[in-house]
Design an enzyme around this catalytic site. Sequence first.
Site, short mmCIF file in Angstrom:
data_model
loop_
_atom_site.label_atom_id
_atom_site.label_comp_id
_atom_site.label_asym_id
_atom_site.label_seq_id
_atom_site.Cartn_x
_atom_site.Cartn_y
_atom_site.Cartn_z
N ASP A 23 2.31 5.99 6.75
CA ASP A 23 2.56 4.59 6.43
C ASP A 23 3.99 4.18 6.76
O ASP A 23 4.21 3.10 7.31
CB ASP A 23 2.28 4.35 4.93
CG ASP A 23 2.46 2.91 4.53
OD1 ASP A 23 1.48 2.15 4.56
OD2 ASP A 23 3.60 2.53 4.20
N PHE A 63 0.46 -0.31 3.97
CA PHE A 63 -0.57 -0.33 5.02
C PHE A 63 -1.63 0.75 4.82
O PHE A 63 -2.75 0.60 5.29
CB PHE A 63 0.09 -0.22 6.40
CG PHE A 63 0.97 -1.41 6.71
CD1 PHE A 63 0.56 -2.69 6.41
CD2 PHE A 63 2.22 -1.24 7.28
CE1 PHE A 63 1.36 -3.80 6.68
CE2 PHE A 63 3.03 -2.33 7.56
CZ PHE A 63 2.60 -3.61 7.26
N ASP A 64 -1.30 1.83 4.11
CA ASP A 64 -2.34 2.77 3.69
C ASP A 64 -3.33 2.05 2.77
O ASP A 64 -4.55 2.20 2.91
CB ASP A 64 -1.73 3.95 2.95
CG ASP A 64 -1.40 5.12 3.88
OD1 ASP A 64 -2.11 5.31 4.86
OD2 ASP A 64 -0.42 5.83 3.60
N VAL A 65 -2.81 1.31 1.81
CA VAL A 65 -3.68 0.58 0.88
C VAL A 65 -4.49 -0.48 1.61
O VAL A 65 -5.69 -0.65 1.39
CB VAL A 65 -2.84 -0.04 -0.26
CG1 VAL A 65 -3.71 -0.91 -1.15
CG2 VAL A 65 -2.17 1.05 -1.08
N GLY A 108 -7.17 1.14 3.57
CA GLY A 108 -8.23 1.56 2.66
C GLY A 108 -9.15 0.41 2.29
O GLY A 108 -10.38 0.55 2.26
#
Length: 378
Positions: A138, A166-168, A171
């Site tokens: 991220d 950006f990971d979230v 997801g």
Amino acid sequence: MAGPLAGVLVADFSRILAGPYATMLLADMGAEVVKVEGPQGDDTRTWMPPTRGETSTYYLGINRGKRSIALDLRDPDDVAVAQELARRADVVIENLRPGGMRKYGLDFDTVKEANAGVVYASISGFGSGKGAHVPGYDLMVQAISGLMDLTGDPDGEPFRAGISVFDVMAGNHAVIGILAALRHRDATGEGQHVELNLLSSALTGLVNHSSAWVAGGVVPHRMGNAHPSVFPYEPLATADDDLIIAAANDGQFRKLCDVLGIPEVAADERYARNASRTENREELRPILVGKLKEKSAVEWFELLVDAGVPCGPIQSIDGGFAMAERFGLDPVVEVGEGDRAVPTTRHPIRFSATPAVYELPPPDLDEHGEELRAWLTT
């Protein structure tokens, strides 16, 4: 399991954040999620402090509602178990480097031969093409996408966001893609490969800044807490603490001026319209701050919210949860029972007919390995 996804089996080969966050949301909605971990477990099990007991709170925050099985994919017997899980699954999700599942016979093309209806989701940093060889973290994406360049003081250095944003985001996009593909599968019987990458999630997630460049040819610049297109939409000083004020349209600005006791400012042609307020923000800001310094941030918050002006105090995360409690949002739920009970953040979506479920606490490593192996080898 109850929930709108009851009966959906998810084989979760993902690790760290984007994939586990997605599968936790699916589990909350009733999906049966089997978390496949290596012999050492998901990396986030060791990301500490902070901890609850001896367990990483990072791991606890994104792994409720799942069953864990530890498989060593260097062991042919364990590979066979993993392949059988993928054959039975409605959804397979993974975030190895693109192509990394192929050597185990767990890639989409191989899995679909035995499971034609599978919805197979892959999350990478930079896609499965020319960026496939680049590791996907991220922080790298925050730097490469432009987010860090947009974050921080105009005269200071770029900053990362306080979370792996950006990971979230990826997801969440994975959940959207999986649900859409399941809808298609239910209508046609056909599975498909759903591909996500952090950079694409980032570029769409930069919304107005991305559009400024793509549609307007303008490269946005770092503005601290100010907004490039709206004013006031930033923290403003009060008698004690700063207060976020987000008067995003002309009506809200008029209400703000009325509460501050300066209705003539809202009628001034320099400030009457958003475009002119934004153009003349340096002249307008001290006028607003001069009035705001007459009361505390909390006092203004109560007065302005009652008048319909969006605003809010800047708080630490404990204050955020306290505010959610005040508004009756019940932000914390307990998962599990007895010694295994874990407080965790409520699923963000409320369903009137099929509410989210919170039955399984985040699993210990291989906690359900014996029963899952028995099931998958019969």
